[in-house]
Each structure stands twice: as structure tokens, then as C-alpha cells.
Design a protein around this motif. Structure first.
Motif, PDB file in Angstrom:
ATOM      1  N   PHE A   1       0.812  -1.214   0.000  1.00  0.00           N
ATOM      2  CA  PHE A   1       0.000   0.000   0.000  1.00  0.00           C
ATOM      3  C   PHE A   1       0.848   1.267   0.000  1.00  0.00           C
ATOM      4  O   PHE A   1       0.396   2.335  -0.374  1.00  0.00           O
ATOM      5  N   PHE A   2       2.112   1.158   0.418  1.00  0.00           N
ATOM      6  CA  PHE A   2       2.996   2.313   0.449  1.00  0.00           C
ATOM      7  C   PHE A   2       3.905   2.390  -0.775  1.00  0.00           C
ATOM      8  O   PHE A   2       4.672   3.318  -0.921  1.00  0.00           O
ATOM      9  N   GLN A   3       3.840   1.389  -1.644  1.00  0.00           N
ATOM     10  CA  GLN A   3       4.636   1.400  -2.857  1.00  0.00           C
ATOM     11  C   GLN A   3       3.825   2.039  -3.975  1.00  0.00           C
ATOM     12  O   GLN A   3       2.608   1.964  -4.000  1.00  0.00           O
ATOM     13  N   ALA A   4       4.541   2.670  -4.909  1.00  0.00           N
ATOM     14  CA  ALA A   4       3.868   3.308  -6.033  1.00  0.00           C
ATOM     15  C   ALA A   4       3.147   2.253  -6.865  1.00  0.00           C
ATOM     16  O   ALA A   4       3.640   1.153  -7.064  1.00  0.00           O
ATOM     17  N   SER A   5       1.968   2.593  -7.360  1.00  0.00           N
ATOM     18  CA  SER A   5       1.200   1.686  -8.203  1.00  0.00           C
ATOM     19  C   SER A   5       1.740   1.708  -9.623  1.00  0.00           C
ATOM     20  O   SER A   5       2.411   2.647 -10.038  1.00  0.00           O
ATOM     21  N   TYR A   6       1.386   0.676 -10.377  1.00  0.00           N
ATOM     22  CA  TYR A   6       1.829   0.567 -11.765  1.00  0.00           C
ATOM     23  C   TYR A   6       1.566   1.870 -12.521  1.00  0.00           C
ATOM     24  O   TYR A   6       0.509   2.472 -12.397  1.00  0.00           O
ATOM     25  N   ASP A   7       2.550   2.269 -13.285  1.00  0.00           N
ATOM     26  CA  ASP A   7       2.422   3.469 -14.115  1.00  0.00           C
ATOM     27  C   ASP A   7       3.247   3.250 -15.377  1.00  0.00           C
ATOM     28  O   ASP A   7       4.387   2.778 -15.309  1.00  0.00           O
ATOM     29  N   SER A   8       2.691   3.568 -16.515  1.00  0.00           N
ATOM     30  CA  SER A   8       3.402   3.353 -17.779  1.00  0.00           C
ATOM     31  C   SER A   8       4.440   4.436 -18.062  1.00  0.00           C
ATOM     32  O   SER A   8       5.224   4.307 -18.989  1.00  0.00           O
ATOM     33  N   GLY A   9       4.484   5.477 -17.264  1.00  0.00           N
ATOM     34  CA  GLY A   9       5.476   6.535 -17.460  1.00  0.00           C
ATOM     35  C   GLY A   9       4.979   7.637 -18.371  1.00  0.00           C
ATOM     36  O   GLY A   9       3.863   7.596 -18.878  1.00  0.00           O
ATOM     37  N   ARG A  10       5.846   8.632 -18.572  1.00  0.00           N
ATOM     38  CA  ARG A  10       5.466   9.814 -19.355  1.00  0.00           C
ATOM     39  C   ARG A  10       6.584  10.213 -20.311  1.00  0.00           C
ATOM     40  O   ARG A  10       7.759  10.102 -19.986  1.00  0.00           O
TER      41      ARG A  10
ATOM     42  N   GLY B   1      14.217  -0.023 -27.037  1.00  0.00           N
ATOM     43  CA  GLY B   1      12.804  -0.239 -26.802  1.00  0.00           C
ATOM     44  C   GLY B   1      12.520  -0.004 -25.325  1.00  0.00           C
ATOM     45  O   GLY B   1      13.301  -0.408 -24.464  1.00  0.00           O
ATOM     46  N   ILE B   2      11.428   0.686 -25.055  1.00  0.00           N
ATOM     47  CA  ILE B   2      11.003   0.976 -23.685  1.00  0.00           C
ATOM     48  C   ILE B   2       9.618   0.363 -23.516  1.00  0.00           C
ATOM     49  O   ILE B   2       8.723   0.640 -24.320  1.00  0.00           O
ATOM     50  N   CYS B   3       9.456  -0.463 -22.496  1.00  0.00           N
ATOM     51  CA  CYS B   3       8.176  -1.151 -22.318  1.00  0.00           C
ATOM     52  C   CYS B   3       7.848  -1.290 -20.835  1.00  0.00           C
ATOM     53  O   CYS B   3       8.727  -1.569 -20.024  1.00  0.00           O
ATOM     54  N   THR B   4       6.588  -1.082 -20.507  1.00  0.00           N
ATOM     55  CA  THR B   4       6.076  -1.417 -19.175  1.00  0.00           C
ATOM     56  C   THR B   4       4.870  -2.321 -19.381  1.00  0.00           C
ATOM     57  O   THR B   4       4.151  -2.190 -20.371  1.00  0.00           O
ATOM     58  N   ILE B   5       4.690  -3.225 -18.457  1.00  0.00           N
ATOM     59  CA  ILE B   5       3.527  -4.102 -18.536  1.00  0.00           C
ATOM     60  C   ILE B   5       3.062  -4.434 -17.124  1.00  0.00           C
ATOM     61  O   ILE B   5       3.867  -4.746 -16.260  1.00  0.00           O
ATOM     62  N   LYS B   6       1.762  -4.317 -16.913  1.00  0.00           N
ATOM     63  CA  LYS B   6       1.190  -4.696 -15.621  1.00  0.00           C
ATOM     64  C   LYS B   6       0.892  -6.182 -15.706  1.00  0.00           C
ATOM     65  O   LYS B   6       0.071  -6.617 -16.509  1.00  0.00           O
ATOM     66  N   SER B   7       1.613  -6.959 -14.903  1.00  0.00           N
ATOM     67  CA  SER B   7       1.499  -8.409 -14.996  1.00  0.00           C
ATOM     68  C   SER B   7       2.019  -9.053 -13.720  1.00  0.00           C
ATOM     69  O   SER B   7       2.956  -8.572 -13.112  1.00  0.00           O
ATOM     70  N   LYS B   8       1.423 -10.157 -13.358  1.00  0.00           N
ATOM     71  CA  LYS B   8       1.900 -10.951 -12.215  1.00  0.00           C
ATOM     72  C   LYS B   8       2.919 -11.991 -12.677  1.00  0.00           C
ATOM     73  O   LYS B   8       3.502 -12.691 -11.875  1.00  0.00           O
ATOM     74  N   GLN B   9       3.131 -12.100 -13.983  1.00  0.00           N
ATOM     75  CA  GLN B   9       4.054 -13.083 -14.547  1.00  0.00           C
ATOM     76  C   GLN B   9       5.475 -12.831 -14.041  1.00  0.00           C
ATOM     77  O   GLN B   9       5.885 -11.692 -13.855  1.00  0.00           O
TER      78      GLN B   9
END
Length: 192
Positions: free
Chosen positions: A33-42, A91-99
Motif C-alpha cells: 500500500f505504500f509502494q507506487a502503483s503501476y504506471d506506464s510513465g510519461r 525499446g522501452i516497455c512497461t507491462i502490468k502483470s503478475k508473470q
């Protein structure tokens, strides 16, 4: 009577173990709860990328061009930038995944090697995974070497899990391992 004395002596040890387990469970439950949530960046303009969630900043040379194949979804982002002569690239990539990172890199290995199977005159070699520090964080690295028609391209896939909810992934490529290192030099640590 001796058995009662032994049970009484173990009570403080049992209480200590329960207290330690309670502290560990509390930390594991509350910490996310104190860690930043997923964000794809800007992106600022077309050549500067920042991501507070993954604590990275990428400053791409101004003469590099963004590839038309981009992904921008709620749970995934990907952009590829190439130098004026098409290599090196990043290449720059973010992905929200539990993998897990390992299983994701294995999928990349299968996809890359499968994509060139049967292509005449092209050979592809994947090396063992290793680890690498980038912007102060440890990433797992999958090195790939693509050769054909007298040209060799070194492509490294770097991935790390961020806050157990997603991955930050970089792809760095060049005609030499030195060019790959140069591309990694565009990535730095970022914090607001």
C-alpha cells in the motif's frame, strides 16, 4: 510435574515466534500500500521518458526516430526508437502483470527464435540469462545475437519486476556490444 515446568518454559519462545510471524505478515500485507502503483510513465516531447514507479529516466538523442509500432494501453506501453541509420535502437516497455521475469524472458526467447526459423541465411543465438545493474536497479538480461548477410546485431532484453505488480523492460541493440552499452547509457535513475 516436570512436564508442566517444560511447557511453561516454552511459552515465551512460542509467543516470540508468533510475534515475529505477525510482524512479517503485517509488513508483507501493508508494504504494497505504500509502494507506487503501476504506471506506464510519461514522455516529454518525443525523446525524454520518465517513470517514477520504476524509477527510471531515458534521454534519447534528438535525431533518433520513434518507430511507428507503438503500444499504449491501460496495462501496457511500448515504444521503440532507432538511430538515423536504423541501428542502434532502444525499446522501452512497461507491462502490468503478475508473470515472473524469467517466464517472460523465456517467452521472448521463443518468440524471437521462432520468428527467424527457416529464414534463409539468418542465424540466431540466444545466450544464458544474466543480471545487470541499470539505473541502480538489478535487471535480468537475455542476450540475443542475430547474424545474416554479413551483418551481426546484438540485442539484449532487460527486465525487472517492480512492486510485484508489473515489469519494466528495455531492449538495447547495436552492431556491437559497445553500441549496446552506449544505448544503456541513455537510461538513468529518476525520482521526483
Amino acid at each position: 510435574m516436570n512436564s508442566r515446568k517444560n511447557r511453561g518454559a516454552s511459552t515465551p519462545a512460542i509467543i516470540a515466534v508468533i510475534a515475529i510471524v505477525a510482524v512479517v505478515v503485517t509488513v508483507l500485507v501493508i508494504l504494497p500500500f505504500f509502494q507506487a502503483s503501476y504506471d506506464s510513465g510519461r514522455f516529454s516531447g518525443t525523446t525524454t521518458y520518465t517513470n517514477d514507479w520504476a524509477k527510471v529516466k531515458v534521454e534519447i538523442p534528438s535525431d533518433w526516430k520513434m518507430n511507428s509500432r507503438t503500444i499504449s494501453k491501460k496495462n501496457q506501453m511500448m515504444r521503440i526508437y532507432t538511430a538515423p541509420k536504423t541501428c542502434p535502437f532502444i525499446g522501452i516497455c512497461t507491462i502490468k502483470s503478475k508473470q515472473s521475469v524469467d517466464s517472460g524472458l523465456e517467452e521472448i526467447r521463443e518468440s524471437v527464435t521462432g520468428g527467424y526459423t527457416g529464414v534463409s541465411g539468418v542465424s540466431i543465438t540466444t545466450k544464458s540469462k544474466s543480471t545487470r545493474k541499470i539505473a541502480g536497479q538489478t535487471y535480468k538480461c537475455l542476450p540475443v545475437v542475430l547474424s545474416g548477410n554479413g551483418i551481426t546485431i546484438y540485442i539484449n532484453f532487460y527486465a525487472r519486476k517492480v512492486n510485484r505488480e508489473g515489469c519494466m523492460i528495455f531492449v538495447a541493440a547495436g552492431y556491437s556490444e559497445d553500441e549496446v552499452e552506449q544505448v544503456l547509457g541513455y537510461i538513468s535513475k529518476y525520482s521526483k
